[in-house]
Structure formats: structure tokens, C-alpha cells
Write a protein that holds these residues in place. Structure first.
Motif, PDB file in Angstrom:
ATOM      1  N   VAL A 130       0.856  -1.191   0.000  1.00  0.00           N
ATOM      2  CA  VAL A 130       0.000   0.000   0.000  1.00  0.00           C
ATOM      3  C   VAL A 130       0.891   1.240   0.000  1.00  0.00           C
ATOM      4  CG1 VAL A 130      -1.741   1.305   1.283  1.00  0.00           C
ATOM      5  CG2 VAL A 130      -1.803  -1.195   1.303  1.00  0.00           C
ATOM      6  N   ASP A 131       0.805   2.016  -1.065  1.00  0.00           N
ATOM      7  CA  ASP A 131       1.496   3.311  -1.156  1.00  0.00           C
ATOM      8  C   ASP A 131       2.968   3.253  -0.754  1.00  0.00           C
ATOM      9  OD1 ASP A 131      -0.830   4.603  -2.062  1.00  0.00           O
ATOM     10  OD2 ASP A 131      -1.527   4.889  -0.011  1.00  0.00           O
ATOM     11  N   GLU A 132       3.610   2.127  -1.024  1.00  0.00           N
ATOM     12  CA  GLU A 132       5.042   1.949  -0.721  1.00  0.00           C
ATOM     13  C   GLU A 132       5.363   2.117   0.764  1.00  0.00           C
ATOM     14  OE1 GLU A 132       6.981   0.932  -3.322  1.00  0.00           O
ATOM     15  OE2 GLU A 132       5.227   1.150  -4.601  1.00  0.00           O
ATOM     16  N   THR A 133       4.341   2.077   1.643  1.00  0.00           N
ATOM     17  CA  THR A 133       4.581   2.342   3.067  1.00  0.00           C
ATOM     18  C   THR A 133       4.070   1.251   4.011  1.00  0.00           C
ATOM     19  OG1 THR A 133       2.490   3.538   3.301  1.00  0.00           O
ATOM     20  CG2 THR A 133       4.425   4.843   2.700  1.00  0.00           C
ATOM     21  N   LEU A 134       3.327   0.274   3.487  1.00  0.00           N
ATOM     22  CA  LEU A 134       2.635  -0.684   4.347  1.00  0.00           C
ATOM     23  C   LEU A 134       2.313  -1.938   3.551  1.00  0.00           C
ATOM     24  CD1 LEU A 134       0.632  -1.409   6.820  1.00  0.00           C
ATOM     25  CD2 LEU A 134      -1.073  -0.150   5.511  1.00  0.00           C
ATOM     26  N   HIS A 135       2.384  -3.105   4.218  1.00  0.00           N
ATOM     27  CA  HIS A 135       1.914  -4.351   3.613  1.00  0.00           C
ATOM     28  C   HIS A 135       0.616  -4.792   4.286  1.00  0.00           C
ATOM     29  CE1 HIS A 135       6.188  -5.315   2.224  1.00  0.00           C
ATOM     30  NE2 HIS A 135       5.449  -5.344   1.133  1.00  0.00           N
ATOM     31  N   LEU A 136      -0.358  -5.167   3.476  1.00  0.00           N
ATOM     32  CA  LEU A 136      -1.525  -5.901   3.954  1.00  0.00           C
ATOM     33  C   LEU A 136      -1.242  -7.361   3.641  1.00  0.00           C
ATOM     34  CD1 LEU A 136      -4.520  -3.704   2.706  1.00  0.00           C
ATOM     35  CD2 LEU A 136      -3.248  -3.545   4.858  1.00  0.00           C
ATOM     36  N   VAL A 137      -1.535  -8.240   4.604  1.00  0.00           N
ATOM     37  CA  VAL A 137      -1.207  -9.657   4.452  1.00  0.00           C
ATOM     38  C   VAL A 137      -2.477 -10.485   4.611  1.00  0.00           C
ATOM     39  CG1 VAL A 137       0.280 -11.536   5.223  1.00  0.00           C
ATOM     40  CG2 VAL A 137       1.039  -9.155   5.499  1.00  0.00           C
ATOM     41  N   ASP A 138      -2.849 -11.164   3.532  1.00  0.00           N
ATOM     42  CA  ASP A 138      -4.025 -12.037   3.525  1.00  0.00           C
ATOM     43  C   ASP A 138      -3.559 -13.438   3.914  1.00  0.00           C
ATOM     44  OD1 ASP A 138      -6.506 -13.173   3.064  1.00  0.00           O
ATOM     45  OD2 ASP A 138      -6.337 -13.105   0.872  1.00  0.00           O
ATOM     46  N   LEU A 139      -4.018 -13.905   5.085  1.00  0.00           N
ATOM     47  CA  LEU A 139      -3.621 -15.223   5.585  1.00  0.00           C
ATOM     48  C   LEU A 139      -4.589 -16.294   5.092  1.00  0.00           C
ATOM     49  CD1 LEU A 139      -2.897 -14.303   9.328  1.00  0.00           C
ATOM     50  CD2 LEU A 139      -1.298 -14.320   7.411  1.00  0.00           C
ATOM     51  N   PRO A 140      -4.136 -17.543   4.962  1.00  0.00           N
ATOM     52  CA  PRO A 140      -5.067 -18.622   4.607  1.00  0.00           C
ATOM     53  C   PRO A 140      -6.179 -18.731   5.649  1.00  0.00           C
ATOM     54  CG  PRO A 140      -2.801 -19.375   4.441  1.00  0.00           C
ATOM     55  CD  PRO A 140      -2.765 -18.020   5.106  1.00  0.00           C
ATOM     56  N   GLY A 141      -7.381 -19.044   5.182  1.00  0.00           N
ATOM     57  CA  GLY A 141      -8.491 -19.255   6.108  1.00  0.00           C
ATOM     58  C   GLY A 141      -8.245 -20.496   6.955  1.00  0.00           C
ATOM     59  N   TYR A 142      -8.820 -20.500   8.136  1.00  0.00           N
ATOM     60  CA  TYR A 142      -8.642 -21.657   9.009  1.00  0.00           C
ATOM     61  C   TYR A 142      -9.974 -22.348   9.245  1.00  0.00           C
ATOM     62  CZ  TYR A 142      -9.891 -18.061  12.491  1.00  0.00           C
ATOM     63  OH  TYR A 142     -10.497 -17.033  13.170  1.00  0.00           O
ATOM     64  N   GLY A 143      -9.902 -23.627   9.594  1.00  0.00           N
ATOM     65  CA  GLY A 143     -11.088 -24.363   9.983  1.00  0.00           C
ATOM     66  C   GLY A 143     -11.821 -25.062   8.863  1.00  0.00           C
ATOM     67  N   TYR A 144     -11.219 -25.162   7.676  1.00  0.00           N
ATOM     68  CA  TYR A 144     -11.916 -25.839   6.581  1.00  0.00           C
ATOM     69  C   TYR A 144     -11.519 -27.307   6.557  1.00  0.00           C
ATOM     70  CZ  TYR A 144     -13.759 -26.921   1.991  1.00  0.00           C
ATOM     71  OH  TYR A 144     -14.452 -27.479   0.947  1.00  0.00           O
ATOM     72  N   ALA A 145     -12.462 -28.176   6.907  1.00  0.00           N
ATOM     73  CA  ALA A 145     -12.167 -29.588   7.134  1.00  0.00           C
ATOM     74  C   ALA A 145     -11.868 -30.369   5.856  1.00  0.00           C
ATOM     75  CB  ALA A 145     -13.341 -30.243   7.864  1.00  0.00           C
ATOM     76  N   LYS A 146     -12.290 -29.921   4.684  1.00  0.00           N
ATOM     77  CA  LYS A 146     -12.112 -30.708   3.460  1.00  0.00           C
ATOM     78  C   LYS A 146     -10.721 -30.572   2.856  1.00  0.00           C
ATOM     79  CE  LYS A 146     -16.935 -31.031   2.231  1.00  0.00           C
ATOM     80  NZ  LYS A 146     -17.968 -30.827   1.241  1.00  0.00           N
TER      81      LYS A 146
END
Length: 194
Positions: A67-83
């Protein structure tokens, strides 16, 4: 927080591949299919920056967005999916927990919880674990547009009680209407102060 420019940086499958440097990071965690991708897209006002999938377990890495060369947003894997294969689940768990415990750049974990449902054990466990390792977190109750105002308040109080927090400790959000977006941006700003 103001977001003018954002772009995808990398999908990280091991800690050795984490972006170098000292940019602050805000991570987004939640159960599979809780609306994590939709929330991030709404937050940054981009429809398809983060791919939205009807298939739980689609995110399989730590996805970094600059973001604007000043910050990272980090999308983590979802948890709790049994399949998803148990071995893959364990690999994700180790990657996520190691990242959350050891990353000095991490400023906050936005924990996304579906407002429509009773508190899930995995959500309670994640927040309890974040508290135990002293990682700042912000619960965000999503999909508020699916409930009436009375139902929103009733459900939010029940989630608050289950997590042992107050209304001031979390916020309500709708990716569909954008309600809660400005408040979330303002709250995230507080984690970025030096």
C-alpha cells in the motif's frame, strides 16, 4: 489510513520468502469463507485485488499487498476448513503461527468473524492465542448487512461475551455496503503510529 495505490507483491509459502525491509504489516485472519477477501477489497476500494472464491480453502499462502510503498496488507489462509488435506492444514498452521509469532513488522491482526453465527471455537482459540503471545488484534464482525439492526446488536453482544471483550474493542463491517470501512481504516491507523 489513506490508500491511493496498492498492488500484489508475492505469495509466500515459507518464512524464508517473506518480504525484506521494515515496512509495517497488517494481517487479516478468519475462518474459511468468512468474507476476508471481500473485506480487503472493500477496504482498498478495488473489486478484484484479492480473488474472492466460493470454494473454501482457496488462499493457501501468505499473500502480500503493498500500500502506497509504506505498508503491507497480508491475507492469511483461512482456518477451519475440514475438506483440506490434514497435512496441508498442518503446513498452513505452522506457516501462519510462525509468521504471527516472529514477524517484527506485524502491527495488528484483523480477526474476521461472521456476525450471523455463534462464536466458533477456532475464533476464540485464535484470539486467546494472540493474547497469549502479545500480538495486537482487532476483531471485525462481518456481514452485518445480512441482519437487522436489532439482530446485529444482539449477535455482537453474544460474540463480545464469548471473546471477553467490549463493543469498543471491535467493530461491525459490511463489504457489501461499505459500512464500517472508514472506522476500520481509522482504527488501523492507530496500530501504525510510531
Amino acid at each position: 489510513m489513506k490508500i491511493d495505490n496498492i498492488h500484489f507483491v508475492d505469495s509466500v509459502f515459507s518464512l524464508s520468502r517473506l518480504p525484506e525491509g521494515e515496512l509495517p504489516e497488517i494481517a487479516f485472519a478468519g475462518r474459511s469463507n468468512v468474507g476476508k477477501s471481500s473485506l480487503i477489497n472493500c477496504l482498498v476500494r478495488r473489486k478484484n485485488l484479492v480473488k474472492v472464491s466460493a470454494r473454501p480453502g482457496k488462499t493457501q499462502s501468505l499473500n502480500f499487498y503493498l500500500v502506497d510503498e509504506t505498508l503491507h496488507l497480508v491475507d492469511l489462509p483461512g482456518y477451519g476448513y475440514a475438506k483440506v488435506d490434514k497435512g496441508l492444514q498442518e503446513k498452513w498452521r505452522l506457516l501462519i503461527s510462525s509468521y504471527l509469532e516472529t514477524r517484527p513488522n506485524l502491527r495488528c491482526v484483523v480477526v474476521i468473524i461472521d456476525l450471523r453465527h455463534a462464536l466458533k471455537d477456532l475464533d476464540r482459540m485464535l484470539i486467546g492465542w494472540l493474547q497469549s503471545v502479545a500480538v495486537p488484534y482487532l476483531p471485525v464482525y462481518t456481514k452485518m448487512d445480512k441482519l437487522s439492526r436489532n439482530e446485529q446488536q444482539r449477535q455482537a453482544r453474544a460474540l463480545d461475551a464469548g471473546l471477553g471483550i467490549t463493543a469498543a474493542d471491535r467493530l461491525l463491517f459490511s463489504a457489501k455496503t461499505g459500512e464500517g470501512r472508514e472506522e476500520l481504516l481509522a482504527r488501523l491507523d492507530t496500530y501504525l503510529l510510531p
